[in-house]
Structures are given as C-alpha cells and as structure tokens.
Motif scaffolding. Structure first.
Motif, PDB file in Angstrom:
ATOM      1  N   ALA A  32       0.763  -1.385  -0.228  1.00  0.00           N
ATOM      2  CA  ALA A  32      -0.268   0.046   0.281  1.00  0.00           C
ATOM      3  C   ALA A  32       1.182   1.001   0.637  1.00  0.00           C
ATOM      4  O   ALA A  32       2.204   0.899   0.326  1.00  0.00           O
ATOM      5  CB  ALA A  32      -0.801  -0.304   1.383  1.00  0.00           C
ATOM      6  N   LEU A  33       0.481   2.184  -0.451  1.00  0.00           N
ATOM      7  CA  LEU A  33       1.216   3.557  -0.535  1.00  0.00           C
ATOM      8  C   LEU A  33       0.645   4.428   0.381  1.00  0.00           C
ATOM      9  O   LEU A  33      -1.001   4.678   0.268  1.00  0.00           O
ATOM     10  CB  LEU A  33       0.286   4.931  -1.691  1.00  0.00           C
ATOM     11  CG  LEU A  33       1.462   5.792  -1.816  1.00  0.00           C
ATOM     12  CD1 LEU A  33       3.047   5.586  -2.014  1.00  0.00           C
ATOM     13  CD2 LEU A  33       0.887   6.059  -2.975  1.00  0.00           C
ATOM     14  N   VAL A  34       0.725   5.157   1.466  1.00  0.00           N
ATOM     15  CA  VAL A  34       0.179   6.203   2.748  1.00  0.00           C
ATOM     16  C   VAL A  34       1.102   6.946   2.563  1.00  0.00           C
ATOM     17  O   VAL A  34       2.392   6.772   2.149  1.00  0.00           O
ATOM     18  CB  VAL A  34       0.504   5.580   3.698  1.00  0.00           C
ATOM     19  CG1 VAL A  34       0.568   6.959   5.450  1.00  0.00           C
ATOM     20  CG2 VAL A  34       0.143   4.408   4.359  1.00  0.00           C
ATOM     21  N   THR A  35       0.676   8.204   2.222  1.00  0.00           N
ATOM     22  CA  THR A  35       1.341  10.024   1.783  1.00  0.00           C
ATOM     23  C   THR A  35       1.037  11.010   2.868  1.00  0.00           C
ATOM     24  O   THR A  35      -0.011  10.746   2.816  1.00  0.00           O
ATOM     25  CB  THR A  35       0.513  10.456   0.386  1.00  0.00           C
ATOM     26  OG1 THR A  35      -0.626  10.684   0.792  1.00  0.00           O
ATOM     27  CG2 THR A  35       0.646   9.255  -0.717  1.00  0.00           C
ATOM     28  N   ALA A  36       1.760  11.624   2.973  1.00  0.00           N
ATOM     29  CA  ALA A  36       2.363  12.764   3.758  1.00  0.00           C
ATOM     30  C   ALA A  36       1.272  13.744   3.157  1.00  0.00           C
ATOM     31  O   ALA A  36       0.762  14.131   1.922  1.00  0.00           O
ATOM     32  CB  ALA A  36       3.423  12.417   4.324  1.00  0.00           C
ATOM     33  N   PRO A  37       1.273  14.935   3.594  1.00  0.00           N
ATOM     34  CA  PRO A  37       0.290  15.697   3.095  1.00  0.00           C
ATOM     35  C   PRO A  37       1.027  16.688   2.160  1.00  0.00           C
ATOM     36  O   PRO A  37       2.758  16.753   2.591  1.00  0.00           O
ATOM     37  CB  PRO A  37       0.249  17.522   4.664  1.00  0.00           C
ATOM     38  CG  PRO A  37       0.881  16.546   5.701  1.00  0.00           C
ATOM     39  CD  PRO A  37       1.702  15.009   5.142  1.00  0.00           C
ATOM     40  N   VAL A 209      -8.732  10.211   7.833  1.00  0.00           N
ATOM     41  CA  VAL A 209      -8.020   9.762   7.218  1.00  0.00           C
ATOM     42  C   VAL A 209      -8.746   9.769   5.699  1.00  0.00           C
ATOM     43  O   VAL A 209      -9.515   9.633   5.803  1.00  0.00           O
ATOM     44  CB  VAL A 209      -7.926   8.092   7.109  1.00  0.00           C
ATOM     45  CG1 VAL A 209      -7.405   7.509   5.856  1.00  0.00           C
ATOM     46  CG2 VAL A 209      -7.224   7.426   8.496  1.00  0.00           C
ATOM     47  N   ASN A 210      -7.536  10.238   4.535  1.00  0.00           N
ATOM     48  CA  ASN A 210      -7.779  10.250   3.767  1.00  0.00           C
ATOM     49  C   ASN A 210      -8.083   8.902   2.122  1.00  0.00           C
ATOM     50  O   ASN A 210      -7.216   8.531   2.773  1.00  0.00           O
ATOM     51  CB  ASN A 210      -7.252  11.926   2.752  1.00  0.00           C
ATOM     52  CG  ASN A 210      -7.483  12.006   1.360  1.00  0.00           C
ATOM     53  OD1 ASN A 210      -8.545  11.152   1.032  1.00  0.00           O
ATOM     54  ND2 ASN A 210      -7.110  12.995   0.809  1.00  0.00           N
ATOM     55  N   ILE A 211      -8.844   8.287   1.917  1.00  0.00           N
ATOM     56  CA  ILE A 211      -8.336   7.110   0.920  1.00  0.00           C
ATOM     57  C   ILE A 211      -8.955   7.592  -0.598  1.00  0.00           C
ATOM     58  O   ILE A 211      -9.567   7.906  -0.565  1.00  0.00           O
ATOM     59  CB  ILE A 211      -9.541   5.997   1.265  1.00  0.00           C
ATOM     60  CG1 ILE A 211      -9.134   6.142   3.016  1.00  0.00           C
ATOM     61  CG2 ILE A 211      -9.428   5.023   1.155  1.00  0.00           C
ATOM     62  CD1 ILE A 211      -9.811   5.311   4.109  1.00  0.00           C
ATOM     63  N   THR A 212      -8.286   6.812  -1.232  1.00  0.00           N
ATOM     64  CA  THR A 212      -8.758   7.094  -2.941  1.00  0.00           C
ATOM     65  C   THR A 212      -8.546   5.897  -3.133  1.00  0.00           C
ATOM     66  O   THR A 212      -8.436   4.890  -2.713  1.00  0.00           O
ATOM     67  CB  THR A 212      -7.089   7.679  -3.700  1.00  0.00           C
ATOM     68  OG1 THR A 212      -6.417   8.819  -2.926  1.00  0.00           O
ATOM     69  CG2 THR A 212      -7.597   7.983  -5.124  1.00  0.00           C
ATOM     70  N   VAL A 222      -2.877  11.161   5.326  1.00  0.00           N
ATOM     71  CA  VAL A 222      -3.349  11.990   6.309  1.00  0.00           C
ATOM     72  C   VAL A 222      -4.411  13.331   5.735  1.00  0.00           C
ATOM     73  O   VAL A 222      -4.703  12.871   4.657  1.00  0.00           O
ATOM     74  CB  VAL A 222      -1.702  12.921   7.220  1.00  0.00           C
ATOM     75  CG1 VAL A 222      -0.997  12.344   7.323  1.00  0.00           C
ATOM     76  CG2 VAL A 222      -1.847  14.215   5.699  1.00  0.00           C
ATOM     77  N   ASP A 223      -5.647  13.543   6.734  1.00  0.00           N
ATOM     78  CA  ASP A 223      -6.718  14.057   6.516  1.00  0.00           C
ATOM     79  C   ASP A 223      -6.229  15.422   7.122  1.00  0.00           C
ATOM     80  O   ASP A 223      -7.078  16.601   7.384  1.00  0.00           O
ATOM     81  CB  ASP A 223      -7.267  13.498   7.296  1.00  0.00           C
ATOM     82  CG  ASP A 223      -9.458  14.101   6.831  1.00  0.00           C
ATOM     83  OD1 ASP A 223      -8.592  15.381   5.451  1.00  0.00           O
ATOM     84  OD2 ASP A 223      -9.695  14.694   7.466  1.00  0.00           O
ATOM     85  N   HIS A 224      -5.190  15.834   6.878  1.00  0.00           N
ATOM     86  CA  HIS A 224      -4.712  17.665   7.168  1.00  0.00           C
ATOM     87  C   HIS A 224      -3.903  17.527   5.765  1.00  0.00           C
ATOM     88  O   HIS A 224      -3.256  17.195   5.245  1.00  0.00           O
ATOM     89  CB  HIS A 224      -4.364  17.470   8.171  1.00  0.00           C
ATOM     90  CG  HIS A 224      -2.992  16.723   8.049  1.00  0.00           C
ATOM     91  ND1 HIS A 224      -1.607  17.423   8.253  1.00  0.00           N
ATOM     92  CD2 HIS A 224      -3.199  15.980   9.512  1.00  0.00           C
ATOM     93  CE1 HIS A 224      -0.654  16.101   8.762  1.00  0.00           C
ATOM     94  NE2 HIS A 224      -1.321  15.560   9.495  1.00  0.00           N
ATOM     95  N   ALA A 238       1.038  13.602  15.009  1.00  0.00           N
ATOM     96  CA  ALA A 238       0.939  12.256  14.014  1.00  0.00           C
ATOM     97  C   ALA A 238      -0.132  11.199  13.955  1.00  0.00           C
ATOM     98  O   ALA A 238       0.206  10.429  13.227  1.00  0.00           O
ATOM     99  CB  ALA A 238       2.658  11.238  14.300  1.00  0.00           C
ATOM    100  N   ARG A 239      -1.133  11.495  15.279  1.00  0.00           N
ATOM    101  CA  ARG A 239      -2.124  10.519  14.801  1.00  0.00           C
ATOM    102  C   ARG A 239      -2.811  10.843  13.839  1.00  0.00           C
ATOM    103  O   ARG A 239      -3.178   8.916  13.747  1.00  0.00           O
ATOM    104  CB  ARG A 239      -3.221  11.561  15.684  1.00  0.00           C
ATOM    105  CG  ARG A 239      -4.373  11.113  16.338  1.00  0.00           C
ATOM    106  CD  ARG A 239      -5.555  11.319  17.215  1.00  0.00           C
ATOM    107  NE  ARG A 239      -6.685  10.735  17.416  1.00  0.00           N
ATOM    108  CZ  ARG A 239      -8.030  11.057  18.217  1.00  0.00           C
ATOM    109  NH1 ARG A 239      -7.283  12.072  18.445  1.00  0.00           N
ATOM    110  NH2 ARG A 239      -8.657  10.104  18.205  1.00  0.00           N
ATOM    111  N   SER A 240      -2.820  11.320  12.554  1.00  0.00           N
ATOM    112  CA  SER A 240      -3.871  11.337  11.349  1.00  0.00           C
ATOM    113  C   SER A 240      -3.133   9.977  10.718  1.00  0.00           C
ATOM    114  O   SER A 240      -3.468   9.173   9.542  1.00  0.00           O
ATOM    115  CB  SER A 240      -4.267  12.284  11.165  1.00  0.00           C
ATOM    116  OG  SER A 240      -4.928  12.047   9.372  1.00  0.00           O
ATOM    117  N   LEU A 241      -1.372  10.434  10.563  1.00  0.00           N
ATOM    118  CA  LEU A 241      -0.499  10.039   9.936  1.00  0.00           C
ATOM    119  C   LEU A 241      -1.013   7.972  10.281  1.00  0.00           C
ATOM    120  O   LEU A 241      -0.715   7.673   9.515  1.00  0.00           O
ATOM    121  CB  LEU A 241       0.726  10.034  10.072  1.00  0.00           C
ATOM    122  CG  LEU A 241       1.552   9.125   8.931  1.00  0.00           C
ATOM    123  CD1 LEU A 241       1.537   9.400   7.842  1.00  0.00           C
ATOM    124  CD2 LEU A 241       3.624   9.959  10.216  1.00  0.00           C
TER     125      LEU A 241
END
Length: 257
Positions: A32-37, A209-212, A222-224, A238-241
C-alpha cells in the motif's frame, strides 16, 4: 530549502516521491501507499499541474474514475466531486459518476469488513430540492440513480438532505455517506476529527484518514495539510498519519466480506 516555506524544489521532490511510491506499489514491492501532506502550490510551481494527490495518483496509474473517501471513526464520507468550483458541481453530478462512487464506496466498506453496507446519498440542494422549488437535480438525476443501484442489489438511501444526513451517519444509521461536493463532505468529518483545547481555543490533534478509491493500488493519507505555520517546531501531531497507516494495513489485508 527553508523549513515551512513554499518551494518549487520541495514540490518537485514531493512529486518524485509519490511517483516512486506508485511504481513500487504497482510492482508489488509494497502492499500500500501512505502519503504525507502535499502543498498544492509548490507542486504546481514545480510544473506538475494537479489539484492534489487524488488527481495526480489517477494520472500516474492511468485511472479516470478515482474517488476520495474520508474516514474518522464511523464517519465515512465519499465524494462525487472534490476540487472544483461550486458552479461546476451540478454539471458533474451525473448518473455515471454517482454510480461509480456508490460502487467504489461499497467495495471499500466490504474490504473493511462490512458485509452489506448501507450507504446514504446526500442531496445536492437544500431539502433535496423541496419538490423542485430549489432545483431538480435530486429529483431528476440523483433519485433515479439510487433506485437503479438498489435494483442492482446495493443498499442505498437518499437523497437525504445534507443538514441531517451526517447526524444520521454519526448515529450509526448508515455505514457511509456519499457527499456531492468538497465542503459538504469535508466539514462534518473534520469538525469531529479536530481535537480542540477549550481553554486556549487551539487544536492540538486531528483524527481522520483520506483514502483514494478506484486506483489499482491502495492509497491512504492524512486528513490535513502541510501546516507551514508550525513546521520545525516539534509540536505537530502524528495521529492522522498513524491512522492512515492502520487503514492501509486493513485495506491491504482485507477482502470483500
């Protein structure tokens, strides 16, 4: 590069990082891919003209129908439209787009372990158009699309007026809501996700969380935003991450229930 300052060079590196992450995911080297802002202005200054992560990931993977889903606890909200002017929204609320969002939302919920998801569709207009007094999109476009989805075996309710549908979602009457536009869906999720200190009037953490959806790879974020105002101060949460990583693990491990 200066910390907390807009930089085209930072935008270039951000794009290259996402591009490499997509390549690794497509090659099966990561699950999976997890992205920062991502700072959209820096990205565009670097010559990569995308409205945000969602549009960039769609282009990198060759997908034309991606969908943004925000999640905070039981508040799961997917979007028919996101980064466009409000005057463009009614033109983009089409039967094909609504159905795509419904199908992808159901698939995501089933991967999260919900066997038969119940999805509500938020109305575009106040009071779902009030019998046509406030617009006919909900009557002529949204309602027939929902009826067809139900006939095809989905479990969908709506259009539900936007001023009550999120209260019902929070109460557990639905598993997710399909919002018509960016702020309609983002405001309720972020309002509940921000933790505000009542004594200082400031927020110190954000959950969400933002999911595509619709990509050939799993992507959460993250949702920010980048929060340049606190960059380098060591006070960012770091909670959202962490939640984005946890969602990525669940989606990567899950199969449709």
């Amino acid at each position: 590069m200066a910390v907390g300052r807009l930089s085209a060079e930072a935008g270039r590196f951000a794009y290259l990082a996402i591009e490499q992450g997509v390549r690794l995911a497509q090659a099966g080297r990561v699950g999976a891919l997890v992205t920062a802002p991502l700072n959209k202005e820096a990205l565009n200054d670097a010559g990569h003209h995308y409205a945000g992560h969602t549009e960039m990931l769609a282009a990198l993977t060759g997908v034309t129908g991606s969908v943004m889903l925000l999640a905070h606890g039981n508040m799961r909200v997917s979007h028919v439209t996101t980064h466009c002017a409000l005057e463009e929204v009614p033109k983009r609320v089409t039967p094909a787009r609504i159905r795509l969002v419904l199908d992808l939302t159901q698939q995501a919920l089933r991967r999260l372990g919900i066997a038969r998801p119940h999805i509500a569709v938020a109305a575009l207009n106040p009071h779902a158009g009030e019998g046509g007094l406030f617009g006919r999109q909900d009557i002529d476009v949204v309602a027939p699309t929902i009826a067809q989805a139900n006939a095809d075996g989905l479990r969908v309710t709506g259009p539900v007026p936007g001023d009550t549908v999120f209260v019902k979602l929070r109460a557990g009457q639905f598993d997710a809501v399909v919002a018509m536009y960016h702020d309609q869906g983002h405001i309720p999720v972020k309002l509940l996700g921000f933790h505000v200190d009542p004594e200082t009037g400031t927020w110190d953490a954000l959950s969400g969380v933002n999911i595509t959806l619709g990509l050939p790879v799993i992507r959460t974020s993250v949702d920010h935003g980048t929060a340049f105002d606190i960059a380098g101060r060591g006070i960012a949460s770091a909670r959202s991450l962490v939640e984005a990583i946890e969602y990525a693990e669940r989606l990567a491990a899950g199969t449709e229930a």
